[in-house]
Design a protein around this motif. Sequence first.
Motif, PDB file in Angstrom:
ATOM      1  N   ASP A 254     -26.532  37.637 128.806  1.00  0.00           N
ATOM      2  CA  ASP A 254     -26.926  38.835 129.542  1.00  0.00           C
ATOM      3  C   ASP A 254     -26.362  40.090 128.889  1.00  0.00           C
ATOM      4  O   ASP A 254     -27.050  41.108 128.732  1.00  0.00           O
ATOM      5  CB  ASP A 254     -26.464  38.737 131.002  1.00  0.00           C
ATOM      6  CG  ASP A 254     -24.965  38.512 131.138  1.00  0.00           C
ATOM      7  OD1 ASP A 254     -24.366  37.833 130.258  1.00  0.00           O
ATOM      8  OD2 ASP A 254     -24.372  39.007 132.116  1.00  0.00           O
ATOM      9  N   MET A 255     -25.088  40.024 128.479  1.00  0.00           N
ATOM     10  CA  MET A 255     -24.477  41.156 127.789  1.00  0.00           C
ATOM     11  C   MET A 255     -25.116  41.375 126.424  1.00  0.00           C
ATOM     12  O   MET A 255     -25.321  42.516 125.996  1.00  0.00           O
ATOM     13  CB  MET A 255     -22.965  40.929 127.617  1.00  0.00           C
ATOM     14  CG  MET A 255     -22.151  41.099 128.884  1.00  0.00           C
ATOM     15  SD  MET A 255     -20.380  40.834 128.573  1.00  0.00           S
ATOM     16  CE  MET A 255     -20.029  42.132 127.380  1.00  0.00           C
ATOM     17  N   TRP A 256     -25.438  40.277 125.741  1.00  0.00           N
ATOM     18  CA  TRP A 256     -26.048  40.396 124.414  1.00  0.00           C
ATOM     19  C   TRP A 256     -27.416  41.060 124.501  1.00  0.00           C
ATOM     20  O   TRP A 256     -27.750  41.917 123.678  1.00  0.00           O
ATOM     21  CB  TRP A 256     -26.145  39.028 123.762  1.00  0.00           C
ATOM     22  CG  TRP A 256     -26.777  39.056 122.404  1.00  0.00           C
ATOM     23  CD1 TRP A 256     -27.997  38.552 122.032  1.00  0.00           C
ATOM     24  CD2 TRP A 256     -26.225  39.650 121.221  1.00  0.00           C
ATOM     25  NE1 TRP A 256     -28.234  38.778 120.703  1.00  0.00           N
ATOM     26  CE2 TRP A 256     -27.172  39.456 120.174  1.00  0.00           C
ATOM     27  CE3 TRP A 256     -25.044  40.315 120.945  1.00  0.00           C
ATOM     28  CZ2 TRP A 256     -26.946  39.912 118.885  1.00  0.00           C
ATOM     29  CZ3 TRP A 256     -24.828  40.778 119.654  1.00  0.00           C
ATOM     30  CH2 TRP A 256     -25.763  40.579 118.641  1.00  0.00           C
ATOM     31  N   ASP A 257     -28.199  40.690 125.504  1.00  0.00           N
ATOM     32  CA  ASP A 257     -29.510  41.312 125.684  1.00  0.00           C
ATOM     33  C   ASP A 257     -29.375  42.806 125.933  1.00  0.00           C
ATOM     34  O   ASP A 257     -30.129  43.619 125.375  1.00  0.00           O
ATOM     35  CB  ASP A 257     -30.253  40.656 126.853  1.00  0.00           C
ATOM     36  CG  ASP A 257     -30.722  39.247 126.529  1.00  0.00           C
ATOM     37  OD1 ASP A 257     -30.753  38.888 125.336  1.00  0.00           O
ATOM     38  OD2 ASP A 257     -31.044  38.495 127.471  1.00  0.00           O
ATOM     39  N   ALA A 258     -28.414  43.193 126.774  1.00  0.00           N
ATOM     40  CA  ALA A 258     -28.192  44.610 127.055  1.00  0.00           C
ATOM     41  C   ALA A 258     -27.724  45.343 125.796  1.00  0.00           C
ATOM     42  O   ALA A 258     -28.124  46.483 125.537  1.00  0.00           O
ATOM     43  CB  ALA A 258     -27.161  44.766 128.172  1.00  0.00           C
ATOM     44  N   TYR A 259     -26.886  44.674 125.003  1.00  0.00           N
ATOM     45  CA  TYR A 259     -26.390  45.275 123.760  1.00  0.00           C
ATOM     46  C   TYR A 259     -27.530  45.493 122.767  1.00  0.00           C
ATOM     47  O   TYR A 259     -27.612  46.533 122.109  1.00  0.00           O
ATOM     48  CB  TYR A 259     -25.313  44.377 123.160  1.00  0.00           C
ATOM     49  CG  TYR A 259     -24.701  44.898 121.887  1.00  0.00           C
ATOM     50  CD1 TYR A 259     -23.754  45.919 121.919  1.00  0.00           C
ATOM     51  CD2 TYR A 259     -25.052  44.371 120.650  1.00  0.00           C
ATOM     52  CE1 TYR A 259     -23.180  46.407 120.758  1.00  0.00           C
ATOM     53  CE2 TYR A 259     -24.486  44.844 119.480  1.00  0.00           C
ATOM     54  CZ  TYR A 259     -23.547  45.863 119.542  1.00  0.00           C
ATOM     55  OH  TYR A 259     -22.985  46.342 118.389  1.00  0.00           O
ATOM     56  N   CYS A 260     -28.417  44.495 122.679  1.00  0.00           N
ATOM     57  CA  CYS A 260     -29.541  44.597 121.741  1.00  0.00           C
ATOM     58  C   CYS A 260     -30.519  45.710 122.131  1.00  0.00           C
ATOM     59  O   CYS A 260     -31.152  46.318 121.268  1.00  0.00           O
ATOM     60  CB  CYS A 260     -30.278  43.257 121.659  1.00  0.00           C
ATOM     61  SG  CYS A 260     -29.343  41.977 120.780  1.00  0.00           S
ATOM     62  N   LYS A 261     -30.626  45.979 123.415  1.00  0.00           N
ATOM     63  CA  LYS A 261     -31.501  47.058 123.860  1.00  0.00           C
ATOM     64  C   LYS A 261     -30.971  48.415 123.381  1.00  0.00           C
ATOM     65  O   LYS A 261     -31.747  49.337 123.092  1.00  0.00           O
ATOM     66  CB  LYS A 261     -31.627  47.051 125.379  1.00  0.00           C
ATOM     67  CG  LYS A 261     -32.459  45.887 125.913  1.00  0.00           C
ATOM     68  CD  LYS A 261     -32.527  45.904 127.421  1.00  0.00           C
ATOM     69  CE  LYS A 261     -33.347  44.714 127.947  1.00  0.00           C
ATOM     70  NZ  LYS A 261     -33.389  44.673 129.430  1.00  0.00           N
ATOM     71  N   LYS A 262     -29.650  48.530 123.307  1.00  0.00           N
ATOM     72  CA  LYS A 262     -29.040  49.771 122.817  1.00  0.00           C
ATOM     73  C   LYS A 262     -28.991  49.796 121.291  1.00  0.00           C
ATOM     74  O   LYS A 262     -28.862  50.869 120.685  1.00  0.00           O
ATOM     75  CB  LYS A 262     -27.626  49.923 123.379  1.00  0.00           C
ATOM     76  CG  LYS A 262     -27.590  50.126 124.884  1.00  0.00           C
ATOM     77  CD  LYS A 262     -26.169  50.312 125.360  1.00  0.00           C
ATOM     78  CE  LYS A 262     -26.095  50.544 126.864  1.00  0.00           C
ATOM     79  NZ  LYS A 262     -24.712  50.719 127.344  1.00  0.00           N
ATOM     80  N   HIS A 263     -29.060  48.610 120.674  1.00  0.00           N
ATOM     81  CA  HIS A 263     -29.008  48.509 119.212  1.00  0.00           C
ATOM     82  C   HIS A 263     -30.180  47.622 118.772  1.00  0.00           C
ATOM     83  O   HIS A 263     -29.993  46.428 118.477  1.00  0.00           O
ATOM     84  CB  HIS A 263     -27.677  47.902 118.752  1.00  0.00           C
ATOM     85  CG  HIS A 263     -26.475  48.661 119.205  1.00  0.00           C
ATOM     86  ND1 HIS A 263     -25.910  48.486 120.467  1.00  0.00           N
ATOM     87  CD2 HIS A 263     -25.732  49.626 118.592  1.00  0.00           C
ATOM     88  CE1 HIS A 263     -24.868  49.286 120.582  1.00  0.00           C
ATOM     89  NE2 HIS A 263     -24.742  49.989 119.470  1.00  0.00           N
ATOM     90  N   PRO A 264     -31.390  48.165 118.720  1.00  0.00           N
ATOM     91  CA  PRO A 264     -32.599  47.375 118.411  1.00  0.00           C
ATOM     92  C   PRO A 264     -32.511  46.597 117.103  1.00  0.00           C
ATOM     93  O   PRO A 264     -33.150  45.542 116.962  1.00  0.00           O
ATOM     94  CB  PRO A 264     -33.696  48.441 118.333  1.00  0.00           C
ATOM     95  CG  PRO A 264     -33.176  49.587 119.133  1.00  0.00           C
ATOM     96  CD  PRO A 264     -31.698  49.581 118.936  1.00  0.00           C
ATOM     97  N   GLU A 265     -31.718  47.076 116.170  1.00  0.00           N
ATOM     98  CA  GLU A 265     -31.616  46.384 114.877  1.00  0.00           C
ATOM     99  C   GLU A 265     -30.944  45.025 115.002  1.00  0.00           C
ATOM    100  O   GLU A 265     -31.038  44.179 114.099  1.00  0.00           O
ATOM    101  CB  GLU A 265     -30.832  47.242 113.867  1.00  0.00           C
ATOM    102  CG  GLU A 265     -29.340  47.363 114.119  1.00  0.00           C
ATOM    103  CD  GLU A 265     -28.983  48.403 115.187  1.00  0.00           C
ATOM    104  OE1 GLU A 265     -27.779  48.623 115.385  1.00  0.00           O
ATOM    105  OE2 GLU A 265     -29.905  48.982 115.799  1.00  0.00           O
ATOM    106  N   LYS A 266     -30.263  44.774 116.144  1.00  0.00           N
ATOM    107  CA  LYS A 266     -29.586  43.500 116.367  1.00  0.00           C
ATOM    108  C   LYS A 266     -30.503  42.455 116.994  1.00  0.00           C
ATOM    109  O   LYS A 266     -30.163  41.281 117.031  1.00  0.00           O
ATOM    110  CB  LYS A 266     -28.353  43.694 117.276  1.00  0.00           C
ATOM    111  CG  LYS A 266     -27.308  44.641 116.706  1.00  0.00           C
ATOM    112  CD  LYS A 266     -26.660  44.052 115.475  1.00  0.00           C
ATOM    113  CE  LYS A 266     -25.580  44.983 114.938  1.00  0.00           C
ATOM    114  NZ  LYS A 266     -24.910  44.415 113.743  1.00  0.00           N
ATOM    115  N   GLY A 267     -31.619  42.883 117.528  1.00  0.00           N
ATOM    116  CA  GLY A 267     -32.498  41.987 118.252  1.00  0.00           C
ATOM    117  C   GLY A 267     -33.270  41.039 117.347  1.00  0.00           C
ATOM    118  O   GLY A 267     -33.355  41.199 116.151  1.00  0.00           O
TER     119      GLY A 267
END
Length: 267
Positions: A254-267
């Motif tokens: 859940d935290m990783w998904d939220a983090y990726c939304k703020k950092h699209p390059e991580k998705g």
Amino acid sequence: MTDTPKSHGRKSIKLSVTPRQLMTPSPTLAGVWTARIITLFPQAFPGVLGESLTGKALKDGKWQLETTDLRDFGIGKHRNVDDTPAGGGAGMVLRADVLGNAIDHTLRRARGNGPLIYLSPRGRRFDQAMARDWSGRDGVTLLCGRFEGVDQRVLDHYGIEEVSLGDFVLTGGEIAAQAMIDATVRLLPSVLGNAESIEEESHSNGLLEHPQYTRPAEWNGLEIPDVLMSGHHGKIEDWRHEMSEKLTQQRRPDMWDAYCKKHPEKG
């Protein structure tokens, strides 16, 4: 020659028509972040908050704690604070009139901008962002429930926000209150004394904290990762960030998904 006593700020002295047994036993320190607790068990405080860094900060006047004993506002000879649920059912509910008088008394002592919170398992879950928000206020007032909870009319009348420590039920709000206060107080300026440690720990940047190591360099056949012993600060920082990302992805999707939304390059 004697040492000059250390000042903890300007003491605020107030006249009150409140009976002596209901008054705060020590003067209020003006302009200091304040946690106000409405509880049936004021003797539970400061508890663990009186130890370690939070305890030292409390003694040094960097924050202060005030308790309101709900029993002092009880009804009748036995100072009853609760009654049976309207409509029937098991358990007891804290009375609206008792709570209202206790809250009014507590808020009369409050100064500045601080939320009024009821600690409830049905509330919004407490997190680091909320702790940071509270630390930027003038304090917080926490209502500790007991039994089956509080009369809903109290929550509606005062616009009280419900906050939960997690998805489980405790016998009362006192333990949750101490946990939330601890998480908030440690974010106050000069309490920890190391701003970098706050920025690097879990949840502060949306990721879990990286693994930590210290001496000895080898223990039970396990060694500290070579990069941490290299002295190359850039590589160490990169490794720690990579480990934080991996741990968050594995343990907290859940935290990783939220983090990726703020950092699209991580998705």
